[in-house]
Enzyme design. Structure first.
Site, PDB file in Angstrom:
ATOM      1  CG  ASP A  89     -16.543 -23.964  13.991  1.00  0.00           C
ATOM      2  OD1 ASP A  89     -17.233 -24.094  13.612  1.00  0.00           O
ATOM      3  OD2 ASP A  89     -15.780 -23.719  14.373  1.00  0.00           O
ATOM      4  CB  SER A  90     -21.265 -22.894  11.227  1.00  0.00           C
ATOM      5  OG  SER A  90     -20.596 -23.629  13.027  1.00  0.00           O
ATOM      6  N   GLY A  91     -20.162 -21.052  13.707  1.00  0.00           N
ATOM      7  CA  GLY A  91     -20.334 -20.980  15.525  1.00  0.00           C
ATOM      8  C   GLY A  91     -20.932 -21.121  16.033  1.00  0.00           C
ATOM      9  CG  PHE A  93     -16.271 -24.907  19.598  1.00  0.00           C
ATOM     10  CD1 PHE A  93     -16.484 -25.929  19.748  1.00  0.00           C
ATOM     11  CD2 PHE A  93     -15.735 -24.188  20.378  1.00  0.00           C
ATOM     12  CE1 PHE A  93     -15.646 -26.095  20.967  1.00  0.00           C
ATOM     13  CE2 PHE A  93     -14.996 -24.316  21.276  1.00  0.00           C
ATOM     14  CZ  PHE A  93     -15.116 -25.374  21.460  1.00  0.00           C
ATOM     15  CG  ASP A 143     -21.792 -28.263  15.460  1.00  0.00           C
ATOM     16  OD1 ASP A 143     -22.132 -27.028  14.793  1.00  0.00           O
ATOM     17  OD2 ASP A 143     -21.202 -29.596  15.516  1.00  0.00           O
ATOM     18  CD  GLN A 185     -22.284 -32.279  17.686  1.00  0.00           C
ATOM     19  OE1 GLN A 185     -21.681 -32.268  18.885  1.00  0.00           O
ATOM     20  NE2 GLN A 185     -21.658 -30.924  17.294  1.00  0.00           N
ATOM     21  N   GLY A 212     -18.020 -32.289  18.787  1.00  0.00           N
ATOM     22  CA  GLY A 212     -19.095 -32.380  20.162  1.00  0.00           C
ATOM     23  C   GLY A 212     -17.534 -33.011  20.231  1.00  0.00           C
ATOM     24  CG  ASP A 262      -9.531 -26.358  13.910  1.00  0.00           C
ATOM     25  OD1 ASP A 262      -9.970 -25.657  15.267  1.00  0.00           O
ATOM     26  OD2 ASP A 262     -10.362 -26.805  14.203  1.00  0.00           O
ATOM     27  CB  CYS A 300      13.742 -27.017  15.932  1.00  0.00           C
ATOM     28  SG  CYS A 300      12.772 -26.229  15.415  1.00  0.00           S
ATOM     29  CB  CYS A 302      11.452 -22.963  13.365  1.00  0.00           C
ATOM     30  SG  CYS A 302      12.287 -22.106  15.145  1.00  0.00           S
ATOM     31  CB  CYS A 305      15.743 -23.441  16.895  1.00  0.00           C
ATOM     32  SG  CYS A 305      14.082 -23.948  17.899  1.00  0.00           S
ATOM     33  CG  HIS A 331      10.622 -23.845  18.589  1.00  0.00           C
ATOM     34  ND1 HIS A 331      10.743 -24.687  18.256  1.00  0.00           N
ATOM     35  CD2 HIS A 331       9.437 -24.791  20.065  1.00  0.00           C
ATOM     36  CE1 HIS A 331      10.800 -25.621  19.127  1.00  0.00           C
ATOM     37  NE2 HIS A 331       9.837 -26.078  19.622  1.00  0.00           N
TER      38      HIS A 331
HETATM   39 ZN    ZN Z   1      12.223 -24.504  16.550  1.00  0.00          ZN
END
Ligand code: ZN
Length: 373
Positions: A89-91, A93, A143, A185, A212, A262, A300, A302, A305, A331
């Protein structure tokens, strides 16, 4: 390069983003590694969870530890020890963060480092140079972001400046191994959004972020902007919704044609004891879990779990053990990966509408929250 593998009749798509560090199947979610790490995890765990891309913050890394140091280490991939795709990310934000922002003018953005109070002018050209030296696979333009409740005049000005800076970023960009994405934007004004998208498409980028959003507007407003933006952005380029990562909002946005996401939401929620499940989220620090012998979610697969009970995680969280936060993060990220895999399957099987309805119903208790950020 981006290829679409399947598009359903609602405009949702499954595709593949080709980067210099491997291909990533879309729609995908990237864990946030602002400082070069996904908080509480090691990169072998991130990789084991099946993530093929993470996003770091170029401006934050420029402030600390500094671009020279990362450049000397051989670039950001080498420095972090991660050989898959990296977005930076450019900055832009950080312009919403009063700890960082000092002023904005045509030249660029003047920031104050929250680390040592030093002053830095970030221009479109320097933002490209920083990301070039980091060697990320996807760089974002600088931006001009303004708060969502800014006046129409300010939003219009942000659109104009964003287009001008995007042109300067494109002119400064000269790295054939790095894709460059622009960011639209315009707040919630349809005509400004259309203008922003049209001007950026005219310059021509490898992908388009929809910026935005998820900064305080209502879910309905966000959904309306998304539908309008994806309708006018080129079909052949990936669309990236920055800062959205709640399970329900991922499904909502993908059904409106978004490909990339993200957010710190799943990992930050994990560190605030909030575990996702397909029947809503639960706060594991609550006393009622003290004796639960079952895993967070029975079905799950993972690591957390498969190996640990709610009672054990509850115990770790109550005692502020870092392993508790790490197990929770594993998780939640696994949950997001499973959710996105199911969404991709639903698109391929042309049944996303039914899948969405069913899933949003199941996630209802989570839906009571705010849109993910
Ligand atoms: Zn899990």
């Amino acid at each position: 390069m981006f290829e679409i593998l399947h598009e359903d009749d609602t405009g949702s798509r499954v595709g593949r983003l080709h980067t210099a560090h491997g291909n990533v199947e879309t729609p995908f979610f990237m864990p946030v590694a602002t400082q070069g790490t996904v908080k509480t995890l090691k990169f072998n765990e991130v990789s084991h969870l099946g993530f093929e891309a993470v996003i770091s913050n170029a401006f934050v890394l420029y402030l600390r530890p500094g671009i020279d140091l990362i450049d000397e280490a051989g670039g950001l991939h080498e420095f972090m020890g991660w050989d898959r795709a990296v977005f930076t990310d450019s900055g832009g934000f950080q312009m919403l963060n009063p700890d960082f922002l000092e002023k904005t003018d045509q030249k660029g953005v003047t920031f104050r480092s929250p680390f040592d109070n030093s002053r830095h002018l970030l221009t479109p050209e320097s933002c490209i140079e920083i990301q070039n030296r980091l060697g990320s696979d996807v760089a974002m333009v600088l931006d001009a972001l303004v708060p969502f409740d800014s006046s129409r005049k300010m939003q219009e000005h942000a659109v104009e400046r964003t287009s001008e800076w995007a042109g300067r970023c494109k002119a400064a960009h000269n790295n054939g191994r790095q894709l460059l994405f622009a960011i639209t934007q315009g707040g919630t004004h349809q005509d400004l959004r259309e203008r922003s998208a049209a001007e950026l498409v005219e310059i021509g980028f490898d992908g388009y972020g929809i910026g935005g959003l998820s900064i305080g507007e209502s879910k309905d407003e966000m959904h309306a902007v998304l539908s309008e933006q994806t309708a006018i952005l080129p079909k052949s380029k990936p669309r990236y919704l920055m800062g959205v990562g709640s399970p329900a909002e991922l499904v909502e946005s993908i059904s409106r044609g978004v490909d990339i996401f993200d957010s710190t939401f799943p990992t930050r929620n994990a560190r605030h004891n909030e575990a996702y499940t397909f029947s809503g989220s639960m706060n594991l620090s609550r006393g009622r879990f003290r004796n639960h012998k079952s895993p967070i979610e029975e079905a799950c697969g993972c690591f957390t779990c498969k190996n640990h009970t709610r009672a054990y995680i509850h115990h770790l969280l109550r005692n502020h053990e870092v392993t508790g936060l790490s197990l929770m993060t594993i998780h939640n990220l696994y949950f997001i990966q499973q959710l996105l895999k199911s969404v991709r399957d639903a698109i391929k099987n042309n049944c996303l509408t039914e899948f969405k309805e069913e899933t949003l119903q199941k996630l209802k208790s989570e839906m009571a929250g705010k849109p993910g950020s």
